[in-house]
Design a protein around this motif. Structure first.
Motif, PDB file in Angstrom:
ATOM      1  N   THR A 233      -4.604 -12.263  17.104  1.00  0.00           N
ATOM      2  CA  THR A 233      -3.278 -12.876  17.179  1.00  0.00           C
ATOM      3  C   THR A 233      -2.741 -13.168  15.790  1.00  0.00           C
ATOM      4  OG1 THR A 233      -3.850 -13.929  19.293  1.00  0.00           O
ATOM      5  CG2 THR A 233      -1.915 -14.776  18.144  1.00  0.00           C
ATOM      6  N   LEU A 234      -1.494 -12.839  15.575  1.00  0.00           N
ATOM      7  CA  LEU A 234      -0.748 -13.271  14.397  1.00  0.00           C
ATOM      8  C   LEU A 234      -0.064 -14.577  14.769  1.00  0.00           C
ATOM      9  CD1 LEU A 234       0.721 -13.089  11.677  1.00  0.00           C
ATOM     10  CD2 LEU A 234       2.312 -11.471  12.720  1.00  0.00           C
ATOM     11  N   THR A 235      -0.511 -15.679  14.183  1.00  0.00           N
ATOM     12  CA  THR A 235       0.012 -17.017  14.472  1.00  0.00           C
ATOM     13  C   THR A 235       0.742 -17.518  13.235  1.00  0.00           C
ATOM     14  OG1 THR A 235      -1.853 -17.455  15.946  1.00  0.00           O
ATOM     15  CG2 THR A 235      -0.577 -19.357  15.208  1.00  0.00           C
ATOM     16  N   SER A 236       2.046 -17.732  13.328  1.00  0.00           N
ATOM     17  CA  SER A 236       2.827 -18.041  12.128  1.00  0.00           C
ATOM     18  C   SER A 236       2.965 -19.528  11.847  1.00  0.00           C
ATOM     19  CB  SER A 236       4.223 -17.422  12.246  1.00  0.00           C
ATOM     20  OG  SER A 236       5.018 -18.167  13.156  1.00  0.00           O
ATOM     21  N   ASN A 237       2.446 -20.381  12.726  1.00  0.00           N
ATOM     22  CA  ASN A 237       2.603 -21.830  12.562  1.00  0.00           C
ATOM     23  C   ASN A 237       4.079 -22.235  12.478  1.00  0.00           C
ATOM     24  OD1 ASN A 237      -0.016 -22.934  12.733  1.00  0.00           O
ATOM     25  ND2 ASN A 237      -0.496 -22.193  10.673  1.00  0.00           N
TER      26      ASN A 237
ATOM     27  N   ALA B  53      -2.478 -17.092   5.367  1.00  0.00           N
ATOM     28  CA  ALA B  53      -1.435 -17.122   4.344  1.00  0.00           C
ATOM     29  C   ALA B  53      -1.237 -18.578   3.932  1.00  0.00           C
ATOM     30  CB  ALA B  53      -0.144 -16.536   4.876  1.00  0.00           C
ATOM     31  N   SER B  54      -1.348 -18.849   2.645  1.00  0.00           N
ATOM     32  CA  SER B  54      -1.184 -20.225   2.176  1.00  0.00           C
ATOM     33  C   SER B  54       0.279 -20.576   1.940  1.00  0.00           C
ATOM     34  CB  SER B  54      -1.992 -20.448   0.896  1.00  0.00           C
ATOM     35  OG  SER B  54      -1.568 -19.567  -0.126  1.00  0.00           O
ATOM     36  N   GLY B  55       1.149 -19.586   2.068  1.00  0.00           N
ATOM     37  CA  GLY B  55       2.582 -19.806   1.914  1.00  0.00           C
ATOM     38  C   GLY B  55       3.327 -18.609   2.480  1.00  0.00           C
ATOM     39  N   ALA B  56       4.510 -18.323   1.940  1.00  0.00           N
ATOM     40  CA  ALA B  56       5.246 -17.135   2.371  1.00  0.00           C
ATOM     41  C   ALA B  56       4.428 -15.887   2.051  1.00  0.00           C
ATOM     42  CB  ALA B  56       6.594 -17.076   1.661  1.00  0.00           C
TER      43      ALA B  56
ATOM     44  N   SER C 206       0.841  -1.188   0.000  1.00  0.00           N
ATOM     45  CA  SER C 206       0.000   0.000   0.000  1.00  0.00           C
ATOM     46  C   SER C 206       0.877   1.240   0.000  1.00  0.00           C
ATOM     47  CB  SER C 206      -0.907   0.005   1.240  1.00  0.00           C
ATOM     48  OG  SER C 206      -1.610   1.229   1.336  1.00  0.00           O
ATOM     49  N   ALA C 207       0.434   2.257  -0.730  1.00  0.00           N
ATOM     50  CA  ALA C 207       1.152   3.533  -0.753  1.00  0.00           C
ATOM     51  C   ALA C 207       0.856   4.356   0.497  1.00  0.00           C
ATOM     52  CB  ALA C 207       0.778   4.330  -1.987  1.00  0.00           C
ATOM     53  N   THR C 208      -0.147   3.936   1.264  1.00  0.00           N
ATOM     54  CA  THR C 208      -0.475   4.623   2.512  1.00  0.00           C
ATOM     55  C   THR C 208      -0.574   3.579   3.627  1.00  0.00           C
ATOM     56  OG1 THR C 208      -2.823   4.563   1.914  1.00  0.00           O
ATOM     57  CG2 THR C 208      -1.603   6.568   1.381  1.00  0.00           C
ATOM     58  N   ILE C 209      -1.753   3.450   4.244  1.00  0.00           N
ATOM     59  CA  ILE C 209      -1.968   2.483   5.319  1.00  0.00           C
ATOM     60  C   ILE C 209      -2.529   1.185   4.740  1.00  0.00           C
ATOM     61  CG2 ILE C 209      -3.294   1.993   7.426  1.00  0.00           C
ATOM     62  CD1 ILE C 209      -3.349   5.007   7.936  1.00  0.00           C
ATOM     63  N   LEU C 210      -2.045   0.053   5.257  1.00  0.00           N
ATOM     64  CA  LEU C 210      -2.573  -1.250   4.883  1.00  0.00           C
ATOM     65  C   LEU C 210      -3.301  -1.827   6.093  1.00  0.00           C
ATOM     66  CD1 LEU C 210      -2.821  -3.719   3.005  1.00  0.00           C
ATOM     67  CD2 LEU C 210      -0.582  -4.472   3.859  1.00  0.00           C
ATOM     68  N   THR C 211      -4.609  -2.054   5.947  1.00  0.00           N
ATOM     69  CA  THR C 211      -5.417  -2.639   7.012  1.00  0.00           C
ATOM     70  C   THR C 211      -5.871  -4.023   6.577  1.00  0.00           C
ATOM     71  OG1 THR C 211      -6.191  -0.488   7.781  1.00  0.00           O
ATOM     72  CG2 THR C 211      -7.471  -2.403   8.445  1.00  0.00           C
ATOM     73  N   LEU C 212      -5.564  -5.026   7.388  1.00  0.00           N
ATOM     74  CA  LEU C 212      -6.000  -6.385   7.114  1.00  0.00           C
ATOM     75  C   LEU C 212      -7.171  -6.704   8.025  1.00  0.00           C
ATOM     76  CD1 LEU C 212      -2.616  -8.279   6.783  1.00  0.00           C
ATOM     77  CD2 LEU C 212      -4.072  -7.421   4.964  1.00  0.00           C
ATOM     78  N   ALA C 213      -8.348  -6.881   7.426  1.00  0.00           N
ATOM     79  CA  ALA C 213      -9.563  -7.140   8.189  1.00  0.00           C
ATOM     80  C   ALA C 213     -10.562  -7.845   7.301  1.00  0.00           C
ATOM     81  CB  ALA C 213     -10.155  -5.835   8.724  1.00  0.00           C
ATOM     82  N   THR C 214     -11.381  -8.692   7.889  1.00  0.00           N
ATOM     83  CA  THR C 214     -12.421  -9.395   7.137  1.00  0.00           C
ATOM     84  C   THR C 214     -13.756  -8.679   7.209  1.00  0.00           C
ATOM     85  OG1 THR C 214     -13.064 -10.754   9.025  1.00  0.00           O
ATOM     86  CG2 THR C 214     -11.288 -11.592   7.605  1.00  0.00           C
TER      87      THR C 214
ATOM     88  N   PHE D  19      -4.662 -13.613  12.214  1.00  0.00           N
ATOM     89  CA  PHE D  19      -3.851 -13.844  11.013  1.00  0.00           C
ATOM     90  C   PHE D  19      -3.077 -15.135  11.246  1.00  0.00           C
ATOM     91  CE2 PHE D  19      -0.884 -11.460   7.829  1.00  0.00           C
ATOM     92  CZ  PHE D  19      -0.571 -12.652   7.196  1.00  0.00           C
ATOM     93  N   THR D  20      -3.282 -16.124  10.373  1.00  0.00           N
ATOM     94  CA  THR D  20      -2.642 -17.425  10.512  1.00  0.00           C
ATOM     95  C   THR D  20      -1.689 -17.669   9.358  1.00  0.00           C
ATOM     96  OG1 THR D  20      -4.585 -18.311  11.642  1.00  0.00           O
ATOM     97  CG2 THR D  20      -3.013 -19.903  10.777  1.00  0.00           C
ATOM     98  N   GLY D  21      -0.458 -18.030   9.666  1.00  0.00           N
ATOM     99  CA  GLY D  21       0.530 -18.327   8.643  1.00  0.00           C
ATOM    100  C   GLY D  21       0.359 -19.716   8.068  1.00  0.00           C
TER     101      GLY D  21
END
Length: 223
Positions: A85-89, A34-37, A18-26, A52-54
């Motif tokens: 929670t950001l869970t990276s597995n 994330a299905s991968g990297a 994003s050129a400004t703010i990036l908001t991750l929300a459903t 957020f699940t890795g």
């Protein structure tokens, strides 16, 4: 923002920018997966507003840069919303930001987490704020929201000097060994004002030396 959808999926090796703010929300009670990297980049901050699940596949890191233009502004903050929670597995998490604002947690399992400033020579405070204030602060409550056995590295070879103030044992009970880096020429790490305790050990590297103005205790040795 994914509107009312209950799930936002990031494909393997994709970069969301994003050129400004990036908001991750459903937009509801959903999850981000994330299905991968996965790489997240924004010039003026990244806000994670849902869980957020890795990837469940190994060696698929989560890379976050909340201040991708590194322009010395104060708005390149990574925030995690309360209760999320950001869970990276057990994948590594690499965070670059001007500052962090953790009201929610990060769980990287057996993998390590690295947090460093977006600017060269950026000062960092761990624990209570020093005077003058550092440009990045990770306070005790925020550290307490980080869970892993792989440990946390704060700072880098380009970071500025670091101050540590008043870390309680409870602040690091859920995280592995803590490493503090200020290895750029002339930079220091100073333990000041109030004593600090680290539950699983601490490693400190500083180009110009480490100053202990207060007691520093490791409750358990790093494995």
């Amino acid at each position: 923002d994914n509107g009312g959808s209950s799930k936002l999926t990031i494909a393997d090796e994709k970069v969301i920018s994003s050129a400004t703010i990036l908001t991750l929300a459903t937009g509801g009670t959903g999850v981000i997966e994330a299905s991968g990297a996965a790489t997240l980049e924004a010039k003026t901050g990244i806000h994670i507003d849902d869980d957020f699940t890795g990837s469940s596949t190994a060696s698929r890191p989560i890379v976050i840069n909340a201040d991708s233009d590194s322009n010395a502004s104060t708005d390149g903050t990574l925030s995690i919303k309360t209760g999320k929670t950001l869970t990276s597995n057990s994948n590594t998490v690499l965070i670059t930001a001007y500052d962090v604002d953790f009201d929610g947690g990060i769980d990287s399992g057996t993998a390590a987490i690295t947090i460093h400033g977006s600017m060269d020579d950026q000062t960092i405070a761990l624990g209570a704020a020093p005077s003058p204030a550092a440009k990045m602060q990770l306070d005790g409550t925020e550290l307490q929201l980080i869970t892993n056995s792989g440990g946390l590295t704060l700072g880098s070879s380009t970071s500025g000097s670091m101050t540590v103030n008043g870390m309680a044992d409870a602040n690091s009970v859920a995280v592995g060994p803590v490493t503090l880096l200020a290895t750029k020429a002339t930079k220091t790490v100073t333990f000041a004002t109030a004593a600090s305790l680290f539950n699983k050990g601490i490693t400190v590297q500083a180009s110009e030396g480490v100053t202990l103005q207060v007691d520093v205790t490791t409750v358990n040795s790093a494995s």
